[in-house]
Design a protein around this motif. Structure first.
Motif, PDB file in Angstrom:
ATOM      1  N   LEU A  24      -8.701  -8.830   3.228  1.00 36.78           N
ATOM      2  CA  LEU A  24      -7.500  -9.288   3.042  1.00 36.78           C
ATOM      3  C   LEU A  24      -6.639  -8.183   2.346  1.00 36.78           C
ATOM      4  O   LEU A  24      -5.313  -8.107   2.620  1.00 36.78           O
ATOM      5  CB  LEU A  24      -7.314 -10.591   2.294  1.00 36.78           C
ATOM      6  N   ARG A  25      -7.163  -7.505   1.507  1.00 36.97           N
ATOM      7  CA  ARG A  25      -6.607  -6.385   0.794  1.00 36.97           C
ATOM      8  C   ARG A  25      -6.042  -5.462   1.681  1.00 36.97           C
ATOM      9  O   ARG A  25      -4.976  -4.693   1.664  1.00 36.97           O
ATOM     10  CB  ARG A  25      -7.301  -5.890  -0.529  1.00 36.97           C
ATOM     11  N   LYS A  27      -5.783  -5.830   5.003  1.00 41.62           N
ATOM     12  CA  LYS A  27      -4.664  -6.201   5.838  1.00 41.62           C
ATOM     13  C   LYS A  27      -3.173  -6.559   5.248  1.00 41.62           C
ATOM     14  O   LYS A  27      -2.116  -6.360   5.850  1.00 41.62           O
ATOM     15  CB  LYS A  27      -5.076  -7.692   6.749  1.00 41.62           C
ATOM     16  N   HIS A  28      -3.239  -7.121   3.856  1.00 45.70           N
ATOM     17  CA  HIS A  28      -1.842  -7.276   3.250  1.00 45.70           C
ATOM     18  C   HIS A  28      -1.948  -6.075   2.138  1.00 45.70           C
ATOM     19  O   HIS A  28      -2.127  -6.506   0.952  1.00 45.70           O
ATOM     20  CB  HIS A  28      -1.898  -8.589   2.855  1.00 45.70           C
ATOM     21  N   GLU A  55       7.541  -9.063   1.577  1.00 45.09           N
ATOM     22  CA  GLU A  55       6.203 -10.003   1.593  1.00 45.09           C
ATOM     23  C   GLU A  55       6.039 -10.315   0.315  1.00 45.09           C
ATOM     24  O   GLU A  55       6.257  -9.638  -0.758  1.00 45.09           O
ATOM     25  CB  GLU A  55       5.108  -8.949   2.210  1.00 45.09           C
ATOM     26  N   TYR A  57       3.405 -12.709  -2.205  1.00 44.35           N
ATOM     27  CA  TYR A  57       2.041 -13.488  -2.099  1.00 44.35           C
ATOM     28  C   TYR A  57       1.941 -13.864  -3.639  1.00 44.35           C
ATOM     29  O   TYR A  57       2.199 -13.482  -4.446  1.00 44.35           O
ATOM     30  CB  TYR A  57       0.928 -12.303  -1.824  1.00 44.35           C
ATOM     31  N   LEU A  88      -4.255 -17.643   2.858  1.00 47.01           N
ATOM     32  CA  LEU A  88      -5.036 -16.524   3.437  1.00 47.01           C
ATOM     33  C   LEU A  88      -6.673 -16.533   3.363  1.00 47.01           C
ATOM     34  O   LEU A  88      -7.260 -16.026   4.292  1.00 47.01           O
ATOM     35  CB  LEU A  88      -4.688 -15.116   2.616  1.00 47.01           C
ATOM     36  N   ARG A 113       0.396 -16.577   1.347  1.00 53.54           N
ATOM     37  CA  ARG A 113       1.680 -15.762   1.663  1.00 53.54           C
ATOM     38  C   ARG A 113       2.828 -16.656   1.514  1.00 53.54           C
ATOM     39  O   ARG A 113       2.774 -17.844   2.385  1.00 53.54           O
ATOM     40  CB  ARG A 113       1.309 -14.929   2.740  1.00 53.54           C
TER      41      ARG A 113
END
Length: 116
Positions: A24-25, A27-28, A55, A57, A88, A113
Motif C-alpha cells: 500500500l505504501r 502504491k499510494h 490525494e 488518506y 485500502l 482513501r
C-alpha cells in the motif's frame, strides 16, 4: 522464520499483513511522504490524515478492547466534500455521510482513501 513453513500461523498472518501494508505504501506514495495531520487521541482512538497532490488518506487506529464509533467532529472540515471511502485494506468502497460515525473493531486499524 525466513520461509512460510518456518513460521507459525500467527507469524504468517503478521507477515502477510506487513506485506500488504508495504505494498500500500508503494502504491499510494502519500501514505509515506505526504503531508501529515495528527488529531489528538479520543478514547484510545488515534486518527491522522495524509495528503499529497490532491490525494487524501484517513488512518484510524482503535486501541480499545471493544468496538467503537469514531467521532467525526474533529476532522469534519476535511470530510465535507467526501462522498465515498475506499478501504485500502479490504478493497471495499462505502458511501460516506458526515452525519454517521465510523465503526471500528477492537484493536483494528483502517486505512481509507477519501473520494470526492
Amino acid at each position: 522464520a525466513f520461509t512460510q513453513t518456518g513460521r507459525s500461523a500467527y507469524e504468517n498472518d503478521m507477515f502477510d499483513y506487513l506485506q500488504k501494508l508495504l505494498k500500500l505504501r508503494k502504491k499510494h506514495p502519500a501514505l509515506s511522504v505526504g503531508k501529515l495531520t495528527h488529531y489528538p487521541p479520543i478514547d484510545e482512538i488515534y486518527m491522522y490524515l495524509k495528503e499529497q497532490e490532491g490525494e487524501q488518506y484517513w488512518i484510524i487506529a482503535n486501541g480499545n478492547e471493544e468496538k467503537k464509533e469514531v467521532p467525526l467532529w474533529d476532522i469534519q472540515h476535511k470530510l465535507e466534500e467526501v462522498v465515498q471511502l475506499e478501504n485500502l485494506l479490504d478493497d471495499t468502497r462505502a458511501d460516506f455521510s458526515i452525519q454517521k460515525g465510523i465503526d471500528i473493531q477492537p484493536m483494528e486499524v483502517k486505512i481509507f482513501r477519501l473520494l470526492k
